[in-house]
Write an enzyme that holds these catalytic residues in place. Structure first.
Site, PDB file in Angstrom:
ATOM      1  N   ASP A 105     -14.350  -6.323  -8.552  1.00  0.00           N
ATOM      2  CA  ASP A 105     -14.594  -6.989  -7.264  1.00  0.00           C
ATOM      3  C   ASP A 105     -16.001  -7.579  -7.366  1.00  0.00           C
ATOM      4  O   ASP A 105     -16.964  -6.846  -7.627  1.00  0.00           O
ATOM      5  CB  ASP A 105     -14.497  -5.973  -6.118  1.00  0.00           C
TER       6      ASP A 105
ATOM      7  N   GLU B  93      -1.507  -0.262  -9.074  1.00  0.00           N
ATOM      8  CA  GLU B  93      -2.974  -0.258  -8.943  1.00  0.00           C
ATOM      9  C   GLU B  93      -3.519   1.118  -8.551  1.00  0.00           C
ATOM     10  O   GLU B  93      -2.974   1.774  -7.664  1.00  0.00           O
ATOM     11  CB  GLU B  93      -3.328  -1.302  -7.879  1.00  0.00           C
TER      12      GLU B  93
ATOM     13  N   HIS C 119     -10.447  -8.444  -7.746  1.00  0.00           N
ATOM     14  CA  HIS C 119     -10.096  -7.796  -6.488  1.00  0.00           C
ATOM     15  C   HIS C 119     -10.993  -8.391  -5.415  1.00  0.00           C
ATOM     16  O   HIS C 119     -12.153  -8.697  -5.680  1.00  0.00           O
ATOM     17  CB  HIS C 119     -10.374  -6.289  -6.630  1.00  0.00           C
TER      18      HIS C 119
ATOM     19  N   ASP D 205      -0.202  -0.388  -4.692  1.00  0.00           N
ATOM     20  CA  ASP D 205      -1.569   0.147  -4.766  1.00  0.00           C
ATOM     21  C   ASP D 205      -1.589   1.471  -4.016  1.00  0.00           C
ATOM     22  O   ASP D 205      -1.386   1.494  -2.799  1.00  0.00           O
ATOM     23  CB  ASP D 205      -2.528  -0.859  -4.108  1.00  0.00           C
TER      24      ASP D 205
ATOM     25  N   GLU E 266      -6.255 -12.220  -4.338  1.00  0.00           N
ATOM     26  CA  GLU E 266      -5.942 -11.223  -3.312  1.00  0.00           C
ATOM     27  C   GLU E 266      -6.254 -11.805  -1.935  1.00  0.00           C
ATOM     28  O   GLU E 266      -7.342 -12.314  -1.683  1.00  0.00           O
ATOM     29  CB  GLU E 266      -6.757  -9.943  -3.527  1.00  0.00           C
TER      30      GLU E 266
ATOM     31  N   GLU F 182     -11.513  -1.710  -9.007  1.00  0.00           N
ATOM     32  CA  GLU F 182     -12.283  -2.058  -7.810  1.00  0.00           C
ATOM     33  C   GLU F 182     -13.358  -1.019  -7.530  1.00  0.00           C
ATOM     34  O   GLU F 182     -14.319  -1.307  -6.822  1.00  0.00           O
ATOM     35  CB  GLU F 182     -11.353  -2.210  -6.601  1.00  0.00           C
TER      36      GLU F 182
ATOM     37  N   LYS G 204       0.839  -1.191   0.000  1.00  0.00           N
ATOM     38  CA  LYS G 204       0.000   0.000   0.000  1.00  0.00           C
ATOM     39  C   LYS G 204       0.875   1.243   0.000  1.00  0.00           C
ATOM     40  O   LYS G 204       1.688   1.439   0.910  1.00  0.00           O
ATOM     41  CB  LYS G 204      -0.905  -0.002   1.236  1.00  0.00           C
TER      42      LYS G 204
HETATM   43 MG    MG Z   1      -6.835  -1.578  -4.366  1.00  0.00          MG
END
Ligand code: MG
Length: 383
Positions: free
Chosen positions: A275, A226, A302, A200, A335, A252, A171
């Site tokens: 997602d 991402e 996702h 991401d 994921e 997502e 992240k």
């Molecule tokens: Mg993400």
């Protein structure tokens, strides 16, 4: 066979240790679950994606007030018919966000019911399994303080590796300089080119900062970058794709084939990440996959929800063709969020276990899971 009940379970619990992603502090883990029951006594479960900052009550209200009246008394095997009914009847106030997440939950539950009716896993109803197991990637590296956490985050990378993960997603989005320091520290700590890395930023930046970060990331041979910019900036995605030597991923926060079509038409993505809990369910994901395939875009779902969302993702991944066939084609990965979630695993009777770095895709009927009602009752806040 007719749908006789649609029950909504809103689960929510505070976290002992709140964590941050680039958009804010996550204080609670929540889920909007739906159970559809038929007059034959079959049940199916689905889950609406509750983003870290998203109140689970929104999708619950949509299911209760907008969708349930369209479902009671209908044949649950008419999945596409019911999807069209839910979508068209909510079109003027829906099309995106929590309304589509609500449809996603119901759609998933209908696929689960179908699987139980035909006594087949959902992937079989989708045409069969391209694979029976999938490599999970660790999603983590959330912040406990904010900035200047590269030392702790590089230790976290070692923990994921030692737990058996050979792919991980970091992240970012906490300032470009901080992001670069984190990547340098993690790369140095792992020191292993066989470990796949992704990043991401959760659309933390505008185009120029996203480009600056992307250029600094090119050296790490990332599998993907991402959500570099906000989902509305489709041209920004396309610009970054043209300028960077890093595959661009997103989706997502996009919904249905209508939404993804805009991304594909503008060459915004290398990898689409619907997602199942928010793209419109398995029905919409199937359309998005076909659309992506015909536009030369890969799909890698996702998932950040509970075990029900993960189960749906596993079924879809089983049925997902590789975008480019070859003997050694790159396979989709699952994921696997490693951040704190008090009830995710306890929600089903047989939680996932990694074996040899892979997760076996359930082959029982429907989603292949059994939901634990004691766990539902423990965390339910709408009873
Ligand atoms: Mg993400």
């Amino acid at each position: 066979m007719k749908i006789s009940a649609v029950d909504i379970f809103v689960l929510s619990t505070p976290l002992d240790t709140p964590f941050a992603f680039s958009q804010g502090w996550v204080q609670r883990r929540s889920a909007t679950l739906v159970r559809v029951t038929t007059d034959d006594g079959l049940t199916g479960w689905g889950e609406a994606f509750a983003q870290g900052l998203e109140p689970p009550e929104i999708a619950a209200a949509v299911i209760e007030h907008a969708l349930k009246p369209l479902l009671i008394g209908r044949n649950p095997l008419d999945i596409s018919v019911l999807w069209q009914s839910m979508y068209t009847q909510s079109r003027d106030y829906g099309r995106k966000g929590s309304v589509i997440s609500a449809i996603s939950a119901v759609d998933t539950a209908l696929w689960d019911i179908s699987g139980h009716f035909y006594q087949q896993p959902v992937y079989q109803l989708l045409g069969g399994a391209h694979r029976t197991s999938v490599k999970p990637y660790a999603t983590g590296f959330y912040r406990l303080e904010g900035q200047n956490e590269s030392a702790r985050l590089s230790e976290e990378a070692i923990q994921h590796r030692d737990a058996g993960f050979s792919a991980m997603k970091i992240k970012l989005g906490f300032g470009v300089a901080d992001d670069i320091a984190v990547m340098e520290a993690i790369n140095k700590a792992l020191d292993d080119p066989a470990i796949e890395l992704m990043v991401d930023s959760n659309h933390a930046y505008g185009r120029s900062e996203a480009l600056k970060l992307g250029r600094a990331l090119e050296q790490y041979n990332l599998r993907w970058y991402e959500e570099p910019v906000v989902p509305e900036d489709i041209e920004g995605y396309a610009e970054l794709r043209r300028k960077l030597d890093v595959p661009i991923a997103g989706g997502e926060n996009e919904h249905t084939a209508y939404g993804f079509n805009q991304l594909f038409r503008q060459d915004a993505l290398d990898i689409a990440q619907p997602d199942i809990g928010s793209c419109g369910g398995i029905t919409a994901a199937r359309d998005i996959i076909a659309l992506a395939q015909s536009n030369g875009v890969a799909v890698n779902p996702h998932v950040w929800g509970s075990a029900i969302a993960q189960a749906a993702s596993l079924q879809l991944i089983a049925a997902l063709p590789v975008p480019n066939h070859s003997l050694y084609a790159q396979q989709p990965i699952l994921e696997y969020d490693r951040s704190s979630h008090p009830f995710r695993q306890q929600l089903i009777t047989a939680p996932w276990a990694m074996q040899g770095g892979m997760i076996h895709i359930p082959d029982g009927p429907g989603l292949g899971i059994e939901v634990r009602m004691d766990t539902v009752a423990q965390y339910q806040v709408n009873a």
